[in-house]
Design a protein around this motif. Structure first.
Motif, short mmCIF file in Angstrom:
data_model
loop_
_atom_site.label_atom_id
_atom_site.label_comp_id
_atom_site.label_asym_id
_atom_site.label_seq_id
_atom_site.Cartn_x
_atom_site.Cartn_y
_atom_site.Cartn_z
N ARG A 85 90.92 18.09 31.66
CA ARG A 85 91.23 19.43 32.41
C ARG A 85 89.91 19.77 32.13
NH1 ARG A 85 95.53 23.25 29.41
NH2 ARG A 85 95.09 24.87 31.08
N PRO A 86 89.04 20.83 33.09
CA PRO A 86 87.49 21.13 33.73
C PRO A 86 87.62 22.82 32.58
CG PRO A 86 88.88 21.63 34.90
CD PRO A 86 90.27 20.76 33.76
N VAL A 87 86.82 22.69 31.39
CA VAL A 87 86.42 23.67 31.11
C VAL A 87 85.18 24.11 31.51
CG1 VAL A 87 86.04 24.58 28.55
CG2 VAL A 87 87.96 22.92 28.78
N ARG A 88 85.11 25.21 32.38
CA ARG A 88 83.80 25.60 33.28
C ARG A 88 83.01 26.07 32.11
NH1 ARG A 88 82.53 25.86 38.48
NH2 ARG A 88 83.84 24.60 40.19
N ASP A 89 83.68 26.51 31.44
CA ASP A 89 82.83 28.02 29.87
C ASP A 89 82.17 27.22 28.95
OD1 ASP A 89 83.94 30.62 31.40
OD2 ASP A 89 85.20 30.67 30.46
N ASP A 90 82.66 25.78 29.39
CA ASP A 90 81.81 25.70 28.28
C ASP A 90 80.26 24.39 28.76
OD1 ASP A 90 83.65 26.08 26.15
OD2 ASP A 90 84.32 24.12 25.92
N SER A 91 79.92 24.13 30.32
CA SER A 91 79.83 23.17 31.02
C SER A 91 78.62 24.15 31.04
CB SER A 91 80.60 22.85 31.84
OG SER A 91 82.32 22.28 31.83
N VAL A 92 77.54 23.07 31.43
CA VAL A 92 76.73 23.41 31.53
C VAL A 92 76.21 23.49 33.43
CG1 VAL A 92 73.59 23.55 31.53
CG2 VAL A 92 75.31 24.14 29.59
N ASP A 93 76.14 24.14 34.60
CA ASP A 93 75.55 23.98 35.88
C ASP A 93 76.78 23.05 36.45
OD1 ASP A 93 74.93 23.93 38.57
OD2 ASP A 93 73.00 22.10 37.64
N PHE A 94 77.91 23.16 35.87
CA PHE A 94 79.34 22.08 35.99
C PHE A 94 79.68 22.52 37.80
CE2 PHE A 94 83.43 22.03 37.51
CZ PHE A 94 84.18 21.94 35.96
N ASP A 95 79.25 23.24 39.05
CA ASP A 95 79.56 22.51 40.44
C ASP A 95 78.11 21.32 41.00
OD1 ASP A 95 81.63 23.36 40.79
OD2 ASP A 95 80.40 25.38 41.08
N ASN A 96 77.18 20.90 40.26
CA ASN A 96 76.08 20.72 40.79
C ASN A 96 76.12 19.25 39.62
OD1 ASN A 96 75.41 21.90 42.90
ND2 ASN A 96 74.35 22.96 41.47
N THR A 97 75.92 19.19 38.53
CA THR A 97 76.22 17.82 37.26
C THR A 97 76.70 16.43 37.80
OG1 THR A 97 75.83 17.51 35.79
CG2 THR A 97 77.58 18.26 35.61
N LYS A 98 76.47 15.40 37.79
CA LYS A 98 76.45 14.12 37.62
C LYS A 98 76.89 13.92 36.30
CE LYS A 98 76.33 13.87 42.09
NZ LYS A 98 77.13 14.20 42.75
N ASN A 99 76.95 14.89 35.36
CA ASN A 99 76.99 13.91 33.74
C ASN A 99 78.25 15.01 33.43
OD1 ASN A 99 74.42 13.10 33.50
ND2 ASN A 99 73.75 15.22 33.20
N ILE A 100 79.03 13.98 32.59
CA ILE A 100 80.35 14.52 32.13
C ILE A 100 80.65 14.48 30.35
CG2 ILE A 100 83.49 13.85 31.64
CD1 ILE A 100 81.94 14.03 34.22
#
Length: 642
Positions: A85-100
């Protein structure tokens, strides 16, 4: 001379080779009817690989064995009903990054990654628990009680029996650790590219058993090196001998393993001429197997002029005897036996450009014995990594200092140094490679990937997996507000990325944060890949009520075998939200009020795959209409419903 064979190829040997490619652990050695040792298949192990239950078999074999090994194989092969499940609030640059960044049990994570990343990972690095005696979870220096771990991770039976957590007093101390590693390494191997590499940090406590396990899973022929890393120069003085080192066990996926040289600082070379720094490299071939007898084209004389000498004492050479060039030399080893040169005459002629030794690329010098040696002016820009890494930057204290500087204080004990991992990544990846770490800890590997990309302009990507292992009550990390290790890892990547990105380069310093959870489908028996017929009227609503459309999207992405980092575009079609993945490689629409016009517009874009909710269709007739729309407008689209 090899004779032409008059018989057909041995089909059995070919079949065993095929089995070895897919299930290397099942291929062993056995006597044939003539008493000759040949490769054979351990059919008990092969049956286990193909079975969904534990298979009984003989107990004695010349293999690494332990109580629970069959269960570990079963655990690796058993399916799970989980998702990311994606957690946008914990992410950095969610829409553009290639890192997981994945939070959760790494066994589950490895299973979920199988379809999307099969054969795509160039480097797997892990720093697993060293099994030094505490209850283990996933990091050497973090522990919790067995009951807490089992309750949190759901790994207890109905009777509350302890299944995984390990104690020093446990009679199966090594067996449980081996089982934990075995299932994960079996799942890791298929993720590697054909030239991919796995590297594992370990110490003396389990290095021998881990080596045997890797020999079995990856094949002993694919062992690359056992690197000694000086982790602590002063040594651990509570041991009989002050232990200063750890190991890096490095194995390849296949014999086509790619290991690359490290960049070399040419300014540090000891000599220099008008063309720049160089080192004098003896031209004689030092391999004792090569000599005048089997390499006659590499045996010829040089002629030396002892009067024409450069500032370093090297004399001019010629391939022909002429004025001043009065000393003849041929390749002889230290015992005076004829050997050969490394170069042929034509290449040597091209390197002797003038009579000036400061300009020529081949020169000679007299050695202590009074004889003369011929040297190449070698200007290496790269160098091979050695099997002992003892630089100051690879010591554990360097990793501790790096984390303290990022967090303005201590939050994690004994993290691996970034420079240690940058060195490993440098010799095992290309600038476009994917790196996986499923024992991520504080996130040193991901930090190293970003740092190396910044240094050499690469575009490497990472997938990092860390259990939400609690920070101990009263620990420095807990006092600073961190509840678990995964939180520390994410914050480290934010801080490291911010520091790297401050230099102004355009580079990927973000990550998509995903969390392992139960499947979004309430009826787990009906998996997404079983619901591809839109006209099945028996399907009912099976989606958990707390799941968003992005939750559903990532479960569909996993089912479709697509990478988790692909770009996601959210748009509106006639007032209905639609999610497009990778320029319509996949289109998902999870609205419950779809109209035929919306379907037609989606079909007109001719996506490769399209997924709808089954309850979006008010009747069987509506399903049939949609099926007809795609047959007419986009017949090659794979249409599914969930």
């Amino acid at each position: 001379m090899e004779k032409i064979q008059s018989i057909s190829p041995d089909g059995t040997e070919a079949n065993i080779s095929r089995i070895a490619e897919w299930f290397p652990a099942t291929v062993t050695e056995a006597f044939d009817k003539d008493g000759t040792v040949r490769l054979a298949v351990d059919f008990d192990l092969l049956r286990q690989e193909l079975s969904d239950h534990i298979v009984d078999g003989p107990q004695e074999r010349y293999i690494l064995n332990w109580p629970g090994k069959r269960s570990a194989t079963l655990a690796a092969n058993a399916p799970i009903a989980k998702t990311l499940r994606p957690v946008r609030d914990d992410s950095v640059d969610f829409d553009n990054t290639k890192n997981i960044f994945i939070e959760g049990d790494n066994l589950d994570a490895l299973k979920l990654l199988q379809e999307s990343y099969l054969g795509k990972v160039k480097l797997i690095y892990i720093d697993p628990p060293y099994n030094t005696g505490n209850d283990f979870v996933y990091d050497d220096d973090f522990a919790e009680t067995g009951a807490e771990y089992l309750e949190r991770s759901g790994q207890t039976s109905d009777a509350g029996e302890r299944l995984v957590a390990n104690l020093d007093s446990n009679g199966r101390f090594h067996s449980d650790w081996l089982s934990m590693m075995y299932s994960r390494l079996k799942l890791a191997r298929p993720l590697l590219t054909d030239d991919g590499i796995i590297a594992i940090s370990i110490d003396d406590n389990e290095v021998a058993r881990l080596s045997q396990m890797l020999d079995e899973i990856f094949g002993s022929d694919n062992r690359i090196a056992q690197v000694v890393v000086q982790a602590n120069k002063g040594g651990r003085d509570y041991l009989p001998l002050a232990q200063t080192h750890e190991y890096l066990l490095i194995y390849g996926r296949t014999a086509r393993t790619g290991i690359y040289d490290l960049p070399r600082d040419v300014s540090a070379l000891p000599l220099a001429d008008a063309f720049g720094p160089y080192e004098a490299r003896e031209l004689r071939n030092r391999n004792p197997k090569f000599n005048r007898g089997n390499r006659p084209n590499l045996f010829y004389p040089f002629y030396i002029n002892p009067e024409l000498v450069d500032e370093h004492g090297y004399a001019a050479v010629s391939l022909e005897p002429r004025d001043g060039y009065r000393i003849e030399t041929v390749p002889l080893n230290s015992q005076g036996v004829e050997s050969c040169w490394r170069w042929g005459r034509e290449k040597a002629a091209g390197a002797i450009v003038t009579n000036d030794p400061s300009e020529s690329q081949l020169v000679a010098r007299q050695v202590r014995s009074g004889s003369w040696n011929v040297y190449e002016k070698h200007r290496p820009t790269t160098q091979k990594a050695k099997t002992i890494w003892d630089e100051t930057e690879v010591r554990t204290e360097a990793g501790t200092r790096e984390v303290r500087e990022l967090f303005n204080g201590a939050v994690f004990d004994h993290p691996k140094p970034v420079d240690l991992l940058k060195k490993l990544i440098s010799i095992s990846t290309t600038p476009e490679s994917l790196v996986l770490d499923f024992f991520a800890g504080s996130g040193s590997t991901a930090h190293a990937v970003m740092s190396l990309n910044h240094q050499d302009g690469g575009h490497r990507r990472f997938i990092t997996v860390q259990l939400n292992e609690p920070c101990g009550e009263g620990s420095v990390a807990a006092e600073r507000g961190f509840t678990n290790i995964a939180e520390i890892g994410r914050q480290r990547l934010r801080l490291a990325g911010s520091s790297i990105g401050s230099a102004g380069k355009s580079e990927d310093i973000g990550f998509r944060s995903l969390r392992i959870d139960s499947s979004s489908f309430a009826d787990v028996v009906r998996a997404p890949n079983q619901t591809d017929q839109l006209d099945l009227g028996s399907l009912t609503q099976s989606i958990q009520s707390d799941r968003s459309d992005e939750d559903l999207l990532f479960e569909v992405i996993l089912d479709a075998g697509l990478e988790l980092s692909l770009p996601i575009k959210r748009e509106s079609i006639q007032g209905v939200d639609v999610l497009s993945i990778d320029d319509d490689a996949l289109i998902c629409c999870f609205a419950t009020d779809l109209t035929l016009d919306v379907m037609k517009e989606i079909a007109s874009r001719e996506p490769i795959r399209v997924v709808f909710r089954d309850d979006a269709f008010v009747s069987d007739a509506a399903r049939i209409n949609v099926d007809q729309v795609f047959r007419e407008l986009s017949p090659n689209t794979d249409v599914k419903a969930i």
